[in-house]
Design a protein around this motif. Sequence first.
Motif, PDB file in Angstrom:
ATOM      1  N   ARG A 162     -29.519   8.719  22.903  1.00 29.33           N
ATOM      2  CA  ARG A 162     -30.295   7.477  23.227  1.00 29.33           C
ATOM      3  C   ARG A 162     -30.215   7.213  24.597  1.00 29.33           C
ATOM      4  O   ARG A 162     -31.176   6.382  25.163  1.00 29.33           O
TER       5      ARG A 162
ATOM      6  N   GLY B 257     -30.103   4.171  11.993  1.00 29.13           N
ATOM      7  CA  GLY B 257     -30.548   2.705  12.151  1.00 29.13           C
ATOM      8  C   GLY B 257     -30.191   1.735  10.814  1.00 29.13           C
ATOM      9  O   GLY B 257     -30.403   2.050   9.658  1.00 29.13           O
TER      10      GLY B 257
ATOM     11  N   ASN C 120     -29.915   1.161  19.700  1.00 29.57           N
ATOM     12  CA  ASN C 120     -30.840   1.913  18.956  1.00 29.57           C
ATOM     13  C   ASN C 120     -32.508   1.478  19.372  1.00 29.57           C
ATOM     14  O   ASN C 120     -33.424   2.293  19.153  1.00 29.57           O
TER      15      ASN C 120
END
Length: 610
Positions: free
Chosen positions: A48, A449, A477
């Motif tokens: 990420r 998610g 996210n």
Amino acid sequence: MPKFAKQSLWEPHVWFWLGLSLLVSLLYYLPALIQVLSHAYVVQDDARQHVTWMLRFVDPDLFPNDIHADYFQAVAPKGYTTLYWVFAQLGVDPLLLHKLLPPVLALATTALCFITVLEILPVPFAGFLSALLLNQGFWMRDDIVSATPVAFVYPFFFAFLYFLLRQKLLPLLGIIALQGLFYPQVLFVYCGILLVRLLRFDGWRPGLTYDRQHYRRAIAGLIVAFFVLLPYVLRNHGFGPTVSAAESLQMPTFWEPNWSEFYLSDPFEYYLRYWLCGKRAGMLPGDWCSVDYGPLNWLYPDNGDPTQPPIHLSRVRFGLPQVIFALLLPLLLRLPRRFPLARWVNGNAHVFGQAIAASVALYVLAYLVRFKLHLPNRYTEHTFRVVAILAAGIGLALIFDALLRWVQSARVRLAPLGLAGLLTALLLGYPLFLRINENAYPITDYVIGTAQPELYEFLAAQPKDTRIASIAPEMNNLPSFTRRSLVAGGRGYAIPYHLGYYNEVVGRSLALIQAQYTPSLDTLQQFIQQQEVDFWLLQRNAFRPGYFRINPSLVEYADRIGDLLAQIESGIVPALSRIPRRCIGYEDQTYQIIDANCVLTLNRLRRNPA
């Protein structure tokens, strides 16, 4: 002393064991592949931060003036960045590439591990055993599955050892250069190994080697390392200065249990756990220290009182096969009559001690100058894993060979066959019982998610310069799933080693928290204007007192947000909770997305929150 003939890689039985090793690697990757294919919105935790910014390679208009993307782009190693850039030019999305690279890296590392073992013990079965332990170890950590710079340590490390033992100078120099371009900390370990190999011991008396080849390799390697590391020394990424040891002692984020934990406050823990298993300061790999065996955890008792937390010393567990059999290898080598295969282990095994000595010396140096050479355990954890895997595979091969000879010579073969069967079962089956840092094996740290797909689709449809404010855990996210920027990222984004970056991110985070809970509409609007906020992501339970105990950002900054919790408990109503419904752009059972531009048009708020 008789010697095994050097194994040719083209012999059928070598190919058989190498092929079996590669098959094992693919089988261990299957659980990770299933996770990737089972969800539309999934990304590896570290990716990420270290991969998402590379979406700029696909679309340069993404993440404009984004401090997080700018920082991770500035500090990323050039070789790693170039690899992703090349694939992006070929049409491969960086977030797709980070899911495709792990099996490729695992297979390459497996093959390199296998052939490296043959340079020490020319028995393909030993190479297979090391490869098996290697692939089991891959999934005790999220290194290789992350496809971040650390994922490239292991293929390069095994390649370095292989070419070093083969005395192939040009390929060795190539690997040294590549290591510096992908993960430069381990490059120091390579240089240390080359220097340690200049020493020889006459009994316990040290001296310098007479082998000129060692000097040539050391000088050439150090020259290559110097020129590869020079750009890192000279570059000015604009986010300095580097935090000093004295400054780190005053920063809460460096103290347990915060995200960037480096120091421990308990003196008992300090001496028993800090130096061995500290999260970033400990000398040993973290997965060696905090491994539980699920149903078999009774083998590793804690303090005996189920109402109290276990004593920290119990976290230092060495029940992993790669640790046990690596530690047994020196003993096995001293018993050639009982373990005849020990006679075929050649002098290349000295590289184990040389690698450990170099990495420990660098660990001490990195600690003394922290954090100029980044984190101390980066200089030992990878070396210890590599050495343990190679040594354990050889140690296991010696034991299996002795058991086989016992079976052939014993009249009653049940005992040796039983021992061999038990050892095989334990070796193959122990990962099924592992729990590492309370997570079930295998460890991939894939983040799935938790929001509805419609939430991501709503934000992804907004202009590319959209800025989102939030303290909801799901915010981390959003850059990966929506390709839109955050005003301030969460714990994984607040890297504290460069103060110019860290202070700005923390300042924004604290201001964001204050704005979310302020009762003043003017203060809220002022923050929106200053930070150019377009949307605000809220969890529906964000204004309940219990939220302060479960939200990572609020826990991390609990000592710096003043009396916000007391205000909520006393009934003071935040302005953001009284926004009219016409300013809500999206909502579901868990989240609301507030249009910040709509908030700027408000002159007053509703009396009661929604």
